[in-house]
Design a protein around this motif. Sequence first.
Motif, PDB file in Angstrom:
ATOM      1  N   LEU A 104      57.262  67.060   3.057  1.00  0.00           N
ATOM      2  CA  LEU A 104      56.909  68.410   2.603  1.00  0.00           C
ATOM      3  C   LEU A 104      57.969  68.945   1.643  1.00  0.00           C
ATOM      4  O   LEU A 104      57.647  69.623   0.657  1.00  0.00           O
ATOM      5  N   GLY A 105      59.233  68.647   1.939  1.00  0.00           N
ATOM      6  CA  GLY A 105      60.301  69.062   1.024  1.00  0.00           C
ATOM      7  C   GLY A 105      60.160  68.425  -0.339  1.00  0.00           C
ATOM      8  O   GLY A 105      60.374  69.071  -1.374  1.00  0.00           O
ATOM      9  N   MET A 106      59.780  67.156  -0.368  1.00  0.00           N
ATOM     10  CA  MET A 106      59.563  66.475  -1.644  1.00  0.00           C
ATOM     11  C   MET A 106      58.398  67.085  -2.403  1.00  0.00           C
ATOM     12  O   MET A 106      58.449  67.254  -3.632  1.00  0.00           O
ATOM     13  N   ALA A 107      57.327  67.452  -1.675  1.00  0.00           N
ATOM     14  CA  ALA A 107      56.169  68.090  -2.319  1.00  0.00           C
ATOM     15  C   ALA A 107      56.565  69.445  -2.898  1.00  0.00           C
ATOM     16  O   ALA A 107      56.129  69.820  -4.004  1.00  0.00           O
ATOM     17  N   ALA A 108      57.378  70.203  -2.169  1.00  0.00           N
ATOM     18  CA  ALA A 108      57.847  71.498  -2.679  1.00  0.00           C
ATOM     19  C   ALA A 108      58.731  71.301  -3.906  1.00  0.00           C
ATOM     20  O   ALA A 108      58.614  72.027  -4.897  1.00  0.00           O
ATOM     21  N   GLN A 109      59.604  70.303  -3.859  1.00  0.00           N
ATOM     22  CA  GLN A 109      60.480  70.007  -4.992  1.00  0.00           C
ATOM     23  C   GLN A 109      59.661  69.688  -6.236  1.00  0.00           C
ATOM     24  O   GLN A 109      59.975  70.156  -7.341  1.00  0.00           O
ATOM     25  N   ASP A 110      58.602  68.891  -6.084  1.00  0.00           N
ATOM     26  CA  ASP A 110      57.763  68.507  -7.224  1.00  0.00           C
ATOM     27  C   ASP A 110      57.130  69.709  -7.904  1.00  0.00           C
ATOM     28  O   ASP A 110      56.804  69.650  -9.095  1.00  0.00           O
ATOM     29  N   ARG A 111      56.950  70.794  -7.168  1.00  0.00           N
ATOM     30  CA  ARG A 111      56.312  71.990  -7.716  1.00  0.00           C
ATOM     31  C   ARG A 111      57.321  73.054  -8.144  1.00  0.00           C
ATOM     32  O   ARG A 111      56.927  74.146  -8.547  1.00  0.00           O
ATOM     33  N   GLY A 112      58.608  72.724  -8.033  1.00  0.00           N
ATOM     34  CA  GLY A 112      59.633  73.689  -8.411  1.00  0.00           C
ATOM     35  C   GLY A 112      59.878  74.750  -7.363  1.00  0.00           C
ATOM     36  O   GLY A 112      60.579  75.737  -7.632  1.00  0.00           O
ATOM     37  N   TYR A 113      59.342  74.564  -6.150  1.00  0.00           N
ATOM     38  CA  TYR A 113      59.536  75.547  -5.070  1.00  0.00           C
ATOM     39  C   TYR A 113      60.831  75.204  -4.319  1.00  0.00           C
ATOM     40  O   TYR A 113      60.807  74.706  -3.189  1.00  0.00           O
ATOM     41  N   TYR A 114      61.959  75.480  -4.923  1.00  0.00           N
ATOM     42  CA  TYR A 114      63.228  75.036  -4.342  1.00  0.00           C
ATOM     43  C   TYR A 114      63.549  75.746  -3.032  1.00  0.00           C
ATOM     44  O   TYR A 114      64.182  75.165  -2.147  1.00  0.00           O
ATOM     45  N   ARG A 115      63.154  77.003  -2.896  1.00  0.00           N
ATOM     46  CA  ARG A 115      63.418  77.713  -1.638  1.00  0.00           C
ATOM     47  C   ARG A 115      62.689  77.019  -0.485  1.00  0.00           C
ATOM     48  O   ARG A 115      63.264  76.795   0.594  1.00  0.00           O
ATOM     49  N   TYR A 116      61.432  76.650  -0.703  1.00  0.00           N
ATOM     50  CA  TYR A 116      60.685  75.945   0.343  1.00  0.00           C
ATOM     51  C   TYR A 116      61.257  74.549   0.562  1.00  0.00           C
ATOM     52  O   TYR A 116      61.275  74.040   1.691  1.00  0.00           O
ATOM     53  N   MET A 117      61.738  73.916  -0.511  1.00  0.00           N
ATOM     54  CA  MET A 117      62.359  72.606  -0.344  1.00  0.00           C
ATOM     55  C   MET A 117      63.525  72.694   0.637  1.00  0.00           C
ATOM     56  O   MET A 117      63.655  71.849   1.535  1.00  0.00           O
ATOM     57  N   HIS A 118      64.343  73.719   0.513  1.00  0.00           N
ATOM     58  CA  HIS A 118      65.462  73.890   1.443  1.00  0.00           C
ATOM     59  C   HIS A 118      64.963  74.131   2.868  1.00  0.00           C
ATOM     60  O   HIS A 118      65.530  73.593   3.826  1.00  0.00           O
ATOM     61  N   LEU A 119      63.899  74.940   3.012  1.00  0.00           N
ATOM     62  CA  LEU A 119      63.383  75.234   4.352  1.00  0.00           C
ATOM     63  C   LEU A 119      62.902  73.967   5.066  1.00  0.00           C
ATOM     64  O   LEU A 119      63.023  73.845   6.283  1.00  0.00           O
ATOM     65  N   PHE A 120      62.366  73.029   4.308  1.00  0.00           N
ATOM     66  CA  PHE A 120      61.911  71.772   4.907  1.00  0.00           C
ATOM     67  C   PHE A 120      63.037  70.744   5.013  1.00  0.00           C
ATOM     68  O   PHE A 120      63.175  70.049   6.020  1.00  0.00           O
ATOM     69  N   CYS A 121      63.828  70.621   3.952  1.00  0.00           N
ATOM     70  CA  CYS A 121      64.768  69.507   3.867  1.00  0.00           C
ATOM     71  C   CYS A 121      66.046  69.709   4.662  1.00  0.00           C
ATOM     72  O   CYS A 121      66.634  68.724   5.122  1.00  0.00           O
ATOM     73  N   ARG A 122      66.494  70.940   4.846  1.00  0.00           N
ATOM     74  CA  ARG A 122      67.732  71.128   5.603  1.00  0.00           C
ATOM     75  C   ARG A 122      67.596  70.616   7.044  1.00  0.00           C
ATOM     76  O   ARG A 122      68.453  69.850   7.513  1.00  0.00           O
ATOM     77  N   PRO A 123      66.537  70.989   7.786  1.00  0.00           N
ATOM     78  CA  PRO A 123      66.407  70.413   9.137  1.00  0.00           C
ATOM     79  C   PRO A 123      66.155  68.910   9.115  1.00  0.00           C
ATOM     80  O   PRO A 123      66.587  68.190  10.018  1.00  0.00           O
ATOM     81  N   ALA A 124      65.469  68.416   8.088  1.00  0.00           N
ATOM     82  CA  ALA A 124      65.253  66.961   7.993  1.00  0.00           C
ATOM     83  C   ALA A 124      66.572  66.244   7.736  1.00  0.00           C
ATOM     84  O   ALA A 124      66.848  65.186   8.317  1.00  0.00           O
TER      85      ALA A 124
END
Length: 600
Positions: free
Chosen positions: A183-203
């Motif tokens: 999900l973090g990668m999908a957010a990153q692909d769309r430029g949604y960096y805030r959501y990328m952090h929300l997914f990727c930090r716990p991962a």
Amino acid sequence: MRELLGRAIRVDVPPHFSPVEWDRAKEQQTLAFAVESCSATRKLTQFLAATPHLLQRYTDADPHSRALLSAAMDARRLGYRALLTSGYLKRAAVGYLDEHSRVNPPRDWYVRALDYATAEVKGAVAPLTPLRTAPGVGSADGFQLADSLEEYARSTRSQVIVPVEVWDALVAAAEDPDDLERLGMAAQDRGYYRYMHLFCRPAAAQGRGIALYLVMRNLEEQGRAEEAIALRIAAAEAGDTEEMEHLARHWEREGRIDKAKAVWRRAAEEGNAAAQNGLAGVLARDGDTSAAEKWWGTAAKTGHAQAMRKLAESLETRGLARDAEHWLRRAVDAGEWWAPHRLTRLLTESGRADEAVEIWRPRAALNDTEAFLELARALEAAGDPSAAAEWWQRAIDKGSTKAVFGLQNLLFRYGNTEDAYGIVARAIAAGDTKVIEELCKRNGGEITLIRGVESGLQRACATGSWAARHVLSDFLCADGRPAEAVALWLPAAEAGDFASMSCLIRLMYLCENHREVERWESRMVEAGDGSAMASRAHALREVGRLHEAESWERRALETGYTINPPVNLEYLLREMGRTAEADRLHAYGIEPGGRTADPW
């Protein structure tokens, strides 16, 4: 008609395939997706009958049921693999309701929508199947989306912009570290960096390397380099050897070689073979080959595969082929998959091709298809094309696509062009979709030289093979029949398939039908294709209509069509003199809806 019906014979079909029938079904390449999709129930007949009705059930759904199913499909294509909970579905479905459907919906709208989505079609499969993984009996823990709807979503909704409600619902629902990373990668692909952090930090906290990399890279773009390196140091100190590698590489790039060595040395001296291998790598890059080979040797003696490989490479580079051979043979004996290949190359380059052949004979005797291929190559190198051809053919008989083209290349090298083309023609005539997929990567003009290829491709197209359609399209164009090629793609393009639309546009260019090119490009834009939106933005930018270009760039970015998210939009903002916003975009991305994100 009554007389005809009177002659009908009733045939009862068992609800499940027997084990023998199931094994036969698994051998049919055209049934691969269906077999995999219903492997748990073995209701293959019902699945094949139900799939078109499942799609119809989605397209005919009322607004609330369609919204619920859209939320399920988009969660899957974004990378969420866990069961879809009621909490997620109810929260996310709201994002797909239009202004009218959001107004005073029935109090039980969600219950009705769920009943619609969980009703079985043709007695085989429902769009959503309730499942319970908790002990005991009771209500469902969540729901599984039908595989055919997931596949449909990936082909027809691949670039549909996902509503903010879905992202928020996924943040609340996702717990599995692999789901979080995807999900973090999908957010990153769309430029949604805030959501990328929300997914990727716990991962990242649970050891997922890609997630950690994405978080660190963005922190560095925000000017928070110390925070980024602190995350990596913490992971390395926790014993993550992959992060030790990244951290050591970081210090090497900074020119701090002593720090790079220190990352590995303590663990290496404590006997950690991975750390010994890592320390050897730093020493080798620092020019201390002798010390590097010492540490590689220490790790290699414990059976560390990469250390054996690196030590052999280093020794070979120094001209010590016999010493390198010693470690490669140890790796072969240890069962390392790469070792026989490297040893074969070493022996062949040393003029000992006959010895290389003997590496593969025992493996070929075990009926190993990969060994057939390597033995054929070794025999060619040893100057025995006749024996090589025999082993290529044995691999072909076992269904190897590589062998088809290996034997073809051998025949080409010895001037037997007609038989070379005949090898591929027979594979196509037999419906070998893997050969067709390989041809898809090659020059279409060459296909016209293969006799009888067209009928085989037509049969493969009838099974639904996209690769066959692509190859046949190239064949028809090379044969001077572009109108027939266009007809291959038109039905799927009319049905909204983006890949087919793209192929159709390419053919229209070849036919110089610029009006149809423009019509289909506009249709792709209207259907939400990100690459078409980006093309429109580029055209507007070229004529100076920068504000309109910006709007299309933002919409294109949200589709996730590119792996290099906001670069075009960033350049455009700088061209418009909005440097501060471009800097903010670079560091913080965008929010759902397309606006540049504020610092967070």
